[in-house]
Design an enzyme around this catalytic site. Sequence first.
Site, PDB file in Angstrom:
ATOM      1  N   CYS A 188       0.824  -1.214   0.000  1.00 27.98           N
ATOM      2  CA  CYS A 188       0.000   0.000   0.000  1.00 27.98           C
ATOM      3  C   CYS A 188       0.855   1.260   0.000  1.00 27.98           C
ATOM      4  O   CYS A 188       0.469   2.280  -0.563  1.00 27.98           O
ATOM      5  CB  CYS A 188      -0.942   0.005   1.195  1.00 27.98           C
ATOM      6  SG  CYS A 188      -0.121  -0.125   2.804  1.00 27.98           S
ATOM      7  N   HIS A 359      -1.900   1.068   7.750  1.00 28.92           N
ATOM      8  CA  HIS A 359      -2.157   1.207   6.322  1.00 28.92           C
ATOM      9  C   HIS A 359      -1.690   2.576   5.845  1.00 28.92           C
ATOM     10  O   HIS A 359      -1.580   3.518   6.631  1.00 28.92           O
ATOM     11  CB  HIS A 359      -3.660   1.048   6.082  1.00 28.92           C
ATOM     12  CG  HIS A 359      -4.036   0.773   4.663  1.00 28.92           C
ATOM     13  ND1 HIS A 359      -3.352  -0.104   3.851  1.00 28.92           N
ATOM     14  CD2 HIS A 359      -5.058   1.267   3.898  1.00 28.92           C
ATOM     15  CE1 HIS A 359      -3.931  -0.151   2.664  1.00 28.92           C
ATOM     16  NE2 HIS A 359      -4.967   0.685   2.666  1.00 28.92           N
ATOM     17  N   ASN A 379      -8.056   5.124  -0.139  1.00 30.03           N
ATOM     18  CA  ASN A 379      -7.525   3.803   0.179  1.00 30.03           C
ATOM     19  C   ASN A 379      -7.004   3.161  -1.105  1.00 30.03           C
ATOM     20  O   ASN A 379      -7.750   2.994  -2.066  1.00 30.03           O
ATOM     21  CB  ASN A 379      -8.650   2.942   0.782  1.00 30.03           C
ATOM     22  CG  ASN A 379      -8.131   1.617   1.296  1.00 30.03           C
ATOM     23  OD1 ASN A 379      -7.154   1.090   0.805  1.00 30.03           O
ATOM     24  ND2 ASN A 379      -8.824   1.072   2.289  1.00 30.03           N
TER      25      ASN A 379
END
Length: 885
Positions: A188, A359, A379
């Site tokens: 990520c 994250h 995201n």
Amino acid sequence: MSKQAWKDKLSLAQETTNRATRQELARDYSSAYETYVRAGDLYLWLVKNREPTSEATELRERLRRVLGRAEAIKLAGRAAQIVERRLLSDEEQTRALEASSSIDGIPLPLWKSTDDISTLAYQGQLFVDSVPQPALAPGQVQQKATFRRRHSWLKQRDSVPRWASSPLYDYRTPLRGHHIVQDVVTDCSFVAALEVACEHDATWHTQLAHAPLYPKDSRGFPRWSENGKHCVKLLFNGIPRQIVIDDSIPCRPDGNPVCATGLGADGSYHIWPALLEKAYLRLRGGYDFQGSNSSIDLHALTGWIPEHIGFQHAGFQREKAWDRLRWAWTRGYIMVTAGTTRNMASRRAPGQAFLVDSHNYAVLAIDEEEGERWLTLMNPWRRSPSEEDASTWTGEMRASLENFQTNSPSYLDREIIRITWSEACSRLDSLYLNWNPAIAKHALTVHSHWRKVDGSDLGQNPEQAPITTTTKPTTMTTTAIVGPSQHSSFRLAINVDESDVSGAEKTDVWLHLVRHTTQSREDEVQWIAIHVFESEAVKHRLLAHGSDYRMGTYVDSTHNIVRFSTSAHRRSVYTVIVSRNGCNNDATFSLSAFSAAKIELHDIPRSFSFSQLVQSGWSGKSAGGNAASWAFIHNPQFRLTVPQATSLAAMVETSKDLPVQVLIVWSRRGKRISHVSEGDIVASSGLYNYGFAFAEAKKIQAGVYSVIVSTFEEGLSGLFALKVESEGEIVLEAIAAEGAGMFHKTLRGRWEKDVSAMGGPSHGRYHCNPRFIVDVDKACRLVVRLRPEVKKGIATPYLNIALFRVNKTPRSASSISPAASPPDIGAEVANSGSYADLLSGVAIEDARLEPGTYSLIASTFTPGVECPFVIDLYSSLPTTCRRAH
């Protein structure tokens, strides 16, 4: 390098060899040894950088001969010192870059010019990559993914996947940040970095996101290579490197990619993110990469300067941070990503957006609307996971996915999240910024080494740690220290030109340290720090102004940033020391400096001829804390004797978790210092700094000084190493703790108004102050310290303690007036001097007593003071003590 420059280097090597020979014939063996080694460095560089057509045999023979002469001198014991290599010589910088030119055995050659890359053979026979493909992630394996090349799909003609038949980059519909898909790979941080680069390209008409990928078409956009060979330019280990890959990507059996891709607004398919991802993850151990700091990933892609803002950091200032962010964002100077920590559900209030644990998010906008400040986050997952997909994630990531599905009825509605600045400050862990280096008019980068530290660990008992003296010339390599730690020193000069700073009072300076790595996944945690000291004639203060973060802080990352402000109206010079802690082996690094003003960066060859090393520590009573603590006197102290005027430097190293300071203080008798006055400080390391302290004095006068090493807080324990270097000979000796080796008693009492707080002798009732009787059977020495126990914020009273001989034959009671001393108090033997209001109290430093009985009187200068006190009484022989009635 041009042919002429290479020839000039050859001439220098020959001249250096001749000079070494002359020095050896003159029996100046120490100089000859050093010069032979320098000649060897030059020949080694020439061998590695020779023209392909030149003959290497003769150069290697010359290298063998000069190093042979150096070794012969060394074996004969004629070399008085280890040769000091100039850290920033061309040879040393080349050596540093070569030492970090591979990762996990994969070669990382330096990037050649764009013209050279453009002319590489992208046509002809199919390119076959000799380096194994990056390891697949568990999620990819569970979906039965394999690497498939574009040409293998094109040969089938039927059922060709969309990505294989689409252009590599469709310039007609460029991607924005929200068009990039992460898929099941746990990278990520990298995908978020790509997303913000794409968003910046779309907003500011730049070409950052796809710029590293070659070959390119006539418009400068990435294109498919005819033979399947692609080159990727990544800034890694301090310099742009060339990563060669083929055109294969992980695909499911149906041909759909299982990696980062892009889907344009018109449905166009972009596969270039997959090739960048593959090249980068090859350096990070494969597709099972667990993510990192997005600013580091983005720095590798774009070269923009990384900065980390920790919302939970003690120095974080939300208003100042917002103003800085908003100012830079509206000008296109920064790209921003955000990071979360664990247990995000516990930080979520009703109605707030769901955020995934541990994250990285892309920040697509920073704006203000109707008096409210907003961050727009995205995201990188970008699609709702299926049951099958969710099962491929493990640990926290799987829990976060399941929680995300449960709490988000419509994934597509929740992929882009707007949160207020206040919510961001309370719920996010970090912001990762990348600054356009073009905002600094001047920049430079140097490459250097940390050398392996020789020596053993410190002794187990800090109070009995030895003193090691060296009276020979020192070298650039720092002596063995706690940790161990390694250091390299540089001189940073800021040369202000009014045209550069446009009349500003201050100008910013950025220092960016990159620790090189040769392993994608390191077994040991390593910590790095940048220490910056202002170079003044007498005192050196660690810079703290103008920075959101405490300078000198160790971080367990490959990158560390320090930002500070300096005067825009004068030339400023600083000492920069870069440190590494956690491993003890040779390692390399790059240090970059950025500023609006002209900058110079030079290494500092150690000019000091003498050095002394003390290894000691803080434990128990000796952990006295800073000068605002009453126990400051108990910190480790050392007597520094300077026979004649000299320049010197003191360096303290300890655990990265301990804030430390070193002071050099003028001392009248070389005895233990109980308190420090500003006028007595000869050199100071300034503010307390984690793990490292450095103070330097130029032309300190002959005399006796005290060196005090302290931690910020009282009671912190740990080992440290103190090294003092000087031009002339010095003597460094540990000063024994107060009362060391003596018998100790603690007496407690209290001054009470109208009862026992009667003030000094001038007030008439001095004998009514608290009094203690000391019985001495044999002649002995006595040390007495009186200190108040005052609460924080309460002024310390002026104190005195005095010792009197007790009369054996008291005077007649009828002859004593009410204001007179009691009949048993005789002549005064010793006292602590003038009344003083020191936190450490006052002391009778050394009273020599004959057998007999003595009386101690503890007094305040002013009557009526109410305060408890403590008396520490040390005696060379056992004594008895009691409170006088």
